[in-house]
Scaffold this motif. Structure first.
Motif, PDB file in Angstrom:
ATOM      1  N   SER A 147       0.851  -1.190   0.000  1.00 40.45           N
ATOM      2  CA  SER A 147       0.000   0.000   0.000  1.00 40.45           C
ATOM      3  C   SER A 147       0.891   1.245   0.000  1.00 40.45           C
ATOM      4  N   GLU A 148       0.296   2.398  -0.272  1.00 39.76           N
ATOM      5  CA  GLU A 148       1.075   3.641  -0.308  1.00 39.76           C
ATOM      6  C   GLU A 148       1.791   3.919   1.003  1.00 39.76           C
ATOM      7  N   ASP A 149       1.169   3.557   2.121  1.00 38.04           N
ATOM      8  CA  ASP A 149       1.743   3.853   3.432  1.00 38.04           C
ATOM      9  C   ASP A 149       2.339   2.626   4.124  1.00 38.04           C
ATOM     10  N   LYS A 150       2.372   1.493   3.453  1.00 40.45           N
ATOM     11  CA  LYS A 150       2.913   0.225   3.946  1.00 40.45           C
ATOM     12  C   LYS A 150       2.042  -0.446   5.014  1.00 40.45           C
ATOM     13  N   MET A 151       0.930   0.190   5.380  1.00 40.48           N
ATOM     14  CA  MET A 151       0.058  -0.320   6.428  1.00 40.48           C
ATOM     15  C   MET A 151      -1.098  -1.106   5.802  1.00 40.48           C
ATOM     16  N   LEU A 152      -1.833  -1.863   6.630  1.00 41.14           N
ATOM     17  CA  LEU A 152      -3.010  -2.574   6.146  1.00 41.14           C
ATOM     18  C   LEU A 152      -4.196  -1.617   6.088  1.00 41.14           C
ATOM     19  N   THR A 153      -4.851  -1.381   7.210  1.00 38.36           N
ATOM     20  CA  THR A 153      -6.043  -0.518   7.230  1.00 38.36           C
ATOM     21  C   THR A 153      -6.333  -0.124   8.664  1.00 38.36           C
ATOM     22  N   CYS A 154      -7.393   0.661   8.851  1.00 39.52           N
ATOM     23  CA  CYS A 154      -7.822   1.012  10.202  1.00 39.52           C
ATOM     24  C   CYS A 154      -8.260  -0.258  10.938  1.00 39.52           C
ATOM     25  N   GLY A 155      -8.234  -0.200  12.245  1.00 40.89           N
ATOM     26  CA  GLY A 155      -8.484  -1.367  13.081  1.00 40.89           C
ATOM     27  C   GLY A 155      -9.916  -1.841  13.161  1.00 40.89           C
ATOM     28  N   ASN A 156     -10.839  -1.253  12.394  1.00 40.90           N
ATOM     29  CA  ASN A 156     -12.219  -1.718  12.427  1.00 40.90           C
ATOM     30  C   ASN A 156     -12.450  -2.918  11.520  1.00 40.90           C
ATOM     31  N   LEU A 157     -11.470  -3.302  10.733  1.00 39.40           N
ATOM     32  CA  LEU A 157     -11.528  -4.517   9.928  1.00 39.40           C
ATOM     33  C   LEU A 157     -10.580  -5.545  10.521  1.00 39.40           C
ATOM     34  N   PRO A 189      15.806 -16.044  -1.231  1.00 35.89           N
ATOM     35  CA  PRO A 189      14.800 -16.835  -0.533  1.00 35.89           C
ATOM     36  C   PRO A 189      13.680 -15.932  -0.024  1.00 35.89           C
ATOM     37  N   ALA A 190      12.470 -16.410  -0.105  1.00 31.19           N
ATOM     38  CA  ALA A 190      11.333 -15.576   0.270  1.00 31.19           C
ATOM     39  C   ALA A 190      10.259 -16.405   0.939  1.00 31.19           C
ATOM     40  N   VAL A 191       9.460 -15.719   1.730  1.00 24.39           N
ATOM     41  CA  VAL A 191       8.280 -16.313   2.325  1.00 24.39           C
ATOM     42  C   VAL A 191       7.080 -15.579   1.748  1.00 24.39           C
ATOM     43  N   THR A 192       6.134 -16.326   1.206  1.00 20.85           N
ATOM     44  CA  THR A 192       4.886 -15.735   0.759  1.00 20.85           C
ATOM     45  C   THR A 192       3.891 -15.902   1.883  1.00 20.85           C
ATOM     46  N   SER A 193       3.392 -14.793   2.379  1.00 20.99           N
ATOM     47  CA  SER A 193       2.447 -14.817   3.480  1.00 20.99           C
ATOM     48  C   SER A 193       1.071 -14.436   2.967  1.00 20.99           C
ATOM     49  N   SER A 194       0.074 -15.223   3.287  1.00 17.85           N
ATOM     50  CA  SER A 194      -1.304 -14.930   2.905  1.00 17.85           C
ATOM     51  C   SER A 194      -2.020 -14.329   4.096  1.00 17.85           C
ATOM     52  N   ILE A 195      -2.674 -13.200   3.863  1.00 19.78           N
ATOM     53  CA  ILE A 195      -3.398 -12.509   4.917  1.00 19.78           C
ATOM     54  C   ILE A 195      -4.850 -12.451   4.474  1.00 19.78           C
ATOM     55  N   SER A 196      -5.757 -12.910   5.305  1.00 22.05           N
ATOM     56  CA  SER A 196      -7.171 -12.920   4.947  1.00 22.05           C
ATOM     57  C   SER A 196      -7.926 -11.874   5.748  1.00 22.05           C
ATOM     58  N   ARG A 197      -8.834 -11.192   5.059  1.00 20.41           N
ATOM     59  CA  ARG A 197      -9.664 -10.193   5.715  1.00 20.41           C
ATOM     60  C   ARG A 197     -10.855 -10.891   6.333  1.00 20.41           C
ATOM     61  N   THR A 198     -11.188 -10.514   7.555  1.00 24.59           N
ATOM     62  CA  THR A 198     -12.336 -11.074   8.258  1.00 24.59           C
ATOM     63  C   THR A 198     -13.234  -9.945   8.716  1.00 24.59           C
ATOM     64  N   SER A 199     -14.516 -10.222   8.889  1.00 24.54           N
ATOM     65  CA  SER A 199     -15.432  -9.211   9.409  1.00 24.54           C
ATOM     66  C   SER A 199     -15.143  -9.007  10.877  1.00 24.54           C
ATOM     67  N   LYS A 200     -15.169  -7.757  11.277  1.00 21.66           N
ATOM     68  CA  LYS A 200     -14.911  -7.450  12.668  1.00 21.66           C
ATOM     69  C   LYS A 200     -15.643  -6.169  12.993  1.00 21.66           C
ATOM     70  N   SER A 201     -16.372  -6.180  14.041  1.00 22.40           N
ATOM     71  CA  SER A 201     -17.095  -4.982  14.467  1.00 22.40           C
ATOM     72  C   SER A 201     -16.116  -3.953  14.982  1.00 22.40           C
ATOM     73  N   SER A 202     -16.423  -2.673  14.820  1.00 26.18           N
ATOM     74  CA  SER A 202     -15.555  -1.621  15.342  1.00 26.18           C
ATOM     75  C   SER A 202     -15.753  -1.451  16.837  1.00 26.18           C
ATOM     76  N   LYS A 203     -16.755  -2.128  17.421  1.00 27.52           N
ATOM     77  CA  LYS A 203     -16.989  -2.053  18.867  1.00 27.52           C
ATOM     78  C   LYS A 203     -16.434  -3.293  19.528  1.00 27.52           C
ATOM     79  N   PRO A 204     -15.723  -3.121  20.668  1.00 29.17           N
ATOM     80  CA  PRO A 204     -15.157  -4.296  21.345  1.00 29.17           C
ATOM     81  C   PRO A 204     -16.209  -5.210  21.917  1.00 29.17           C
TER      82      PRO A 204
END
Length: 109
Positions: A60-70, A94-109
């Motif tokens: 990503s442009e900022d190297k980050m994933l996203t806000c913590g509500n996802l 040598p490289a490691v390919t890492s798979s990251i999956s998006r899951t639904s997550k409420s923004s409320k704890p």
């Protein structure tokens, strides 16, 4: 969007012992590179790191994933030895390919 069909694959120069984690950091803290363009405020910010705490650029442009509500989880990784056909053509070490999956997550704890 970096995610395709709910997943993001990241190729990292590393060895087969490297492990990864998705970490939530405080918005606009020293570890938040997203804040310069977008303040996630109380949600925090998700980033991919090696187990040592080193930031992994997810493309990503900022190297980050996203806000913590996802939610994101590391769903798998595969070690690709140097010169292996299964590795990204961009990777000559040598490289490691890492798979990251998006899951639904409420923004409320």
């Amino acid at each position: 969007s970096l995610c395709h069909e709910g997943a993001l694959q990241v190729v990292v120069s590393a060895d087969s012992c490297t492990s990864f984690r998705v970490v939530k950091v405080d918005s606009c803290s020293a570890r938040d590179l997203k804040c310069k363009r977008f303040n996630c405020k109380t949600l925090g910010v998700l980033r991919l790191e090696k187990s040592t705490g080193e930031l992994i650029d997810v493309g990503s442009e900022d190297k980050m994933l996203t806000c913590g509500n996802l939610g994101f989880t590391v769903s798998g990784s595969a070690f690709c030895p140097q010169g292996a056909q299964s590795c990204s053509e961009r990777t000559s070490t040598p490289a490691v390919t890492s798979s990251i999956s998006r899951t639904s997550k409420s923004s409320k704890p």
